[in-house]
Scaffold this active site. Sequence first.
Site, PDB file in Angstrom:
ATOM      1  CB  CYS A   1      42.699  40.684  80.856  1.00 26.23           C
ATOM      2  SG  CYS A   1      43.790  42.074  82.288  1.00 26.23           S
TER       3      CYS A   1
ATOM      4  CG  HIS B   1      39.213  43.246  81.958  1.00 23.36           C
ATOM      5  ND1 HIS B   1      39.832  43.424  83.268  1.00 23.36           N
ATOM      6  CD2 HIS B   1      40.742  43.927  81.425  1.00 23.36           C
ATOM      7  CE1 HIS B   1      40.831  43.455  83.521  1.00 23.36           C
ATOM      8  NE2 HIS B   1      41.327  43.978  82.580  1.00 23.36           N
TER       9      HIS B   1
ATOM     10  CG  ASN C   1      43.490  44.854  85.799  1.00 18.77           C
ATOM     11  OD1 ASN C   1      42.769  43.974  85.676  1.00 18.77           O
ATOM     12  ND2 ASN C   1      43.445  45.385  84.348  1.00 18.77           N
TER      13      ASN C   1
HETATM   14  O1  UT7 Z   1      44.009  44.413  81.377  1.00 17.29           O
HETATM   15  C1  UT7 Z   1      45.269  44.994  80.780  1.00 17.29           C
HETATM   16  C2  UT7 Z   1      46.457  45.238  81.538  1.00 17.29           C
HETATM   17  N1  UT7 Z   1      46.102  46.881  81.502  1.00 17.29           N
HETATM   18  C3  UT7 Z   1      45.791  48.125  81.535  1.00 17.29           C
HETATM   19  O2  UT7 Z   1      44.786  48.332  80.571  1.00 17.29           O
HETATM   20  C4  UT7 Z   1      46.682  49.294  81.474  1.00 17.29           C
HETATM   21  C5  UT7 Z   1      46.255  50.257  79.995  1.00 17.29           C
HETATM   22  N2  UT7 Z   1      47.176  51.236  80.722  1.00 17.29           N
HETATM   23  C6  UT7 Z   1      46.888  52.261  81.856  1.00 17.29           C
HETATM   24  O3  UT7 Z   1      45.984  52.187  82.529  1.00 17.29           O
HETATM   25  C7  UT7 Z   1      47.264  54.250  81.654  1.00 17.29           C
HETATM   26  O4  UT7 Z   1      47.819  53.839  80.334  1.00 17.29           O
HETATM   27  C8  UT7 Z   1      47.923  54.257  82.855  1.00 17.29           C
HETATM   28  C9  UT7 Z   1      47.699  54.329  84.146  1.00 17.29           C
HETATM   29  C10 UT7 Z   1      49.103  52.753  83.504  1.00 17.29           C
HETATM   30  C11 UT7 Z   1      49.354  55.493  82.394  1.00 17.29           C
HETATM   31  O5  UT7 Z   1      48.878  56.372  82.286  1.00 17.29           O
HETATM   32  P1  UT7 Z   1      48.956  57.904  81.540  1.00 17.29           P
HETATM   33  O6  UT7 Z   1      48.101  58.127  81.156  1.00 17.29           O
HETATM   34  O7  UT7 Z   1      49.244  56.858  79.697  1.00 17.29           O
HETATM   35  O8  UT7 Z   1      50.229  57.805  81.474  1.00 17.29           O
HETATM   36  P2  UT7 Z   1      51.391  57.900  80.820  1.00 17.29           P
HETATM   37  O9  UT7 Z   1      52.054  56.752  81.242  1.00 17.29           O
HETATM   38  O10 UT7 Z   1      51.929  58.479  79.720  1.00 17.29           O
HETATM   39  O11 UT7 Z   1      52.380  58.209  81.358  1.00 17.29           O
HETATM   40  C12 UT7 Z   1      52.326  59.759  82.190  1.00 17.29           C
HETATM   41  C13 UT7 Z   1      53.083  60.695  83.556  1.00 17.29           C
HETATM   42  C14 UT7 Z   1      55.139  59.944  83.180  1.00 17.29           C
HETATM   43  O12 UT7 Z   1      55.732  61.410  82.905  1.00 17.29           O
HETATM   44  P3  UT7 Z   1      55.704  62.078  82.443  1.00 17.29           P
HETATM   45  O13 UT7 Z   1      57.041  61.379  81.377  1.00 17.29           O
HETATM   46  O14 UT7 Z   1      54.626  63.264  81.452  1.00 17.29           O
HETATM   47  O15 UT7 Z   1      57.111  63.182  83.578  1.00 17.29           O
HETATM   48  C15 UT7 Z   1      54.948  58.485  84.146  1.00 17.29           C
HETATM   49  O16 UT7 Z   1      55.775  58.812  84.456  1.00 17.29           O
HETATM   50  O17 UT7 Z   1      53.133  59.714  84.576  1.00 17.29           O
HETATM   51  C16 UT7 Z   1      54.034  59.304  85.290  1.00 17.29           C
HETATM   52  N3  UT7 Z   1      53.241  58.459  86.000  1.00 17.29           N
HETATM   53  C17 UT7 Z   1      53.203  58.679  87.444  1.00 17.29           C
HETATM   54  N4  UT7 Z   1      53.063  59.430  87.723  1.00 17.29           N
HETATM   55  C18 UT7 Z   1      52.606  59.564  88.904  1.00 17.29           C
HETATM   56  C19 UT7 Z   1      53.093  56.730  85.520  1.00 17.29           C
HETATM   57  N5  UT7 Z   1      52.971  56.627  86.423  1.00 17.29           N
HETATM   58  C20 UT7 Z   1      52.255  57.242  87.426  1.00 17.29           C
HETATM   59  C21 UT7 Z   1      52.326  57.087  88.994  1.00 17.29           C
HETATM   60  N6  UT7 Z   1      52.313  58.479  89.775  1.00 17.29           N
HETATM   61  N7  UT7 Z   1      51.136  56.132  89.267  1.00 17.29           N
END
Ligand code: UT7
Length: 318
Positions: free
Chosen positions: A114, A245, A275
């Site tokens: 990225c 980005h 993204n």
């Molecule tokens: O260019 C660089 C590339 N990548 C990035 O920039 C990504 C950076 N990270 C992020 O944007 C965020 O970490 C995510 C969007 C990927 C995830 O958001 P988060 O607020 O960090 O969520 P989390 O990973 O802490 O997950 C919270 C909950 C989990 O459930 P439990 O364990 O609390 O029951 C996940 O399983 O949300 C769940 N979850 C979802 N639920 C519904 C994860 N993905 C999803 C989804 N829909 N798509």
Amino acid sequence: MGAIVRGIGTYYPDNILTNSDLEKMVETTDEWITTRTGIKQRHILPKDSNLKASDFGVAAALKAMAQAGIAADEIDGIICGNINPDKQFPATACFIQAKLGAKHAFAFDITAACAGFVYGANMAALLIDSGQCRNVLVIGAEIISPVLDWTDRNSCILFGDAAGAVVFGVGPKERGVLLSQLKSDGTQSEILYLAGSVGSDSNRSMYMDGKQVFKSAVTVITDIVRSTLQKAGYTTQDLDLLVMHQANVRILSAIADKLGLPPEKMVVNVERFGNTSSASIPLALADAHAQGRLKPGMLVALAAVGGGMSWGCNVMRW
Ligand code: UT7
């Protein structure tokens, strides 16, 4: 000499994947995706399309060249960032060079995920400042959808396919890219990667530890924007526009808060594209330009982070 932006072009497929579409593919909701990422839709290359990253790059480059008013044989260098190249080698930039007929241009790819565009902008500025080049095309050409795990709701909801291109050309010393900083931390390579060989589409999908990437992104971008501005003799108060980005609106907001930047100094279009890796900064620049938000004399910073981890910042006088 200053390396100024002479033209910006974008390309993305017509096909749109909305959050409601994703609700039918993985266990997720429009509400979760919107509140956790800010993304509402992304453009995705249809599965039956034969287009390659180089085709995306060419389409964006032609628009950037038209805006700059330059012909293919006036381009001295083509630098392309991508995570899913046409072939392992030669560089996707070489395919772009051939398709454009840019017969005087050297061409190479940057593997900085990225952060590809900010790395490329740094290279273009150095090539122009040294007198080696007059016009350099920096392109982010990203067809990411084929390398996503469409059963992993944590990652497949985030990404989109697109390309963006910028023609950097010769300008006065006090304008264009004033200073860039690039950084890498290979000890964090395990939090975001795409394993497997290029050209084989079997078992190849991106791995991402979203939480860790999120935390690192906020810290490193905040630090590098602040320190690049400082090295260039400015503070965050002097900044007119931060073009980052586009990965997640919460990352953008957290960085804006830490830097004390109000919303009008940020460019946000992640809701429309998701993204798009190295294409996201030129896509954001194109929107800012179309909205009249890039005015001559403004102090602008570009900043990105991605797999590597690799990150960087270009401070520019528009
Ligand atoms: O260019 C660089 C590339 N990548 C990035 O920039 C990504 C950076 N990270 C992020 O944007 C965020 O970490 C995510 C969007 C990927 C995830 O958001 P988060 O607020 O960090 O969520 P989390 O990973 O802490 O997950 C919270 C909950 C989990 O459930 P439990 O364990 O609390 O029951 C996940 O399983 O949300 C769940 N979850 C979802 N639920 C519904 C994860 N993905 C999803 C989804 N829909 N798509």
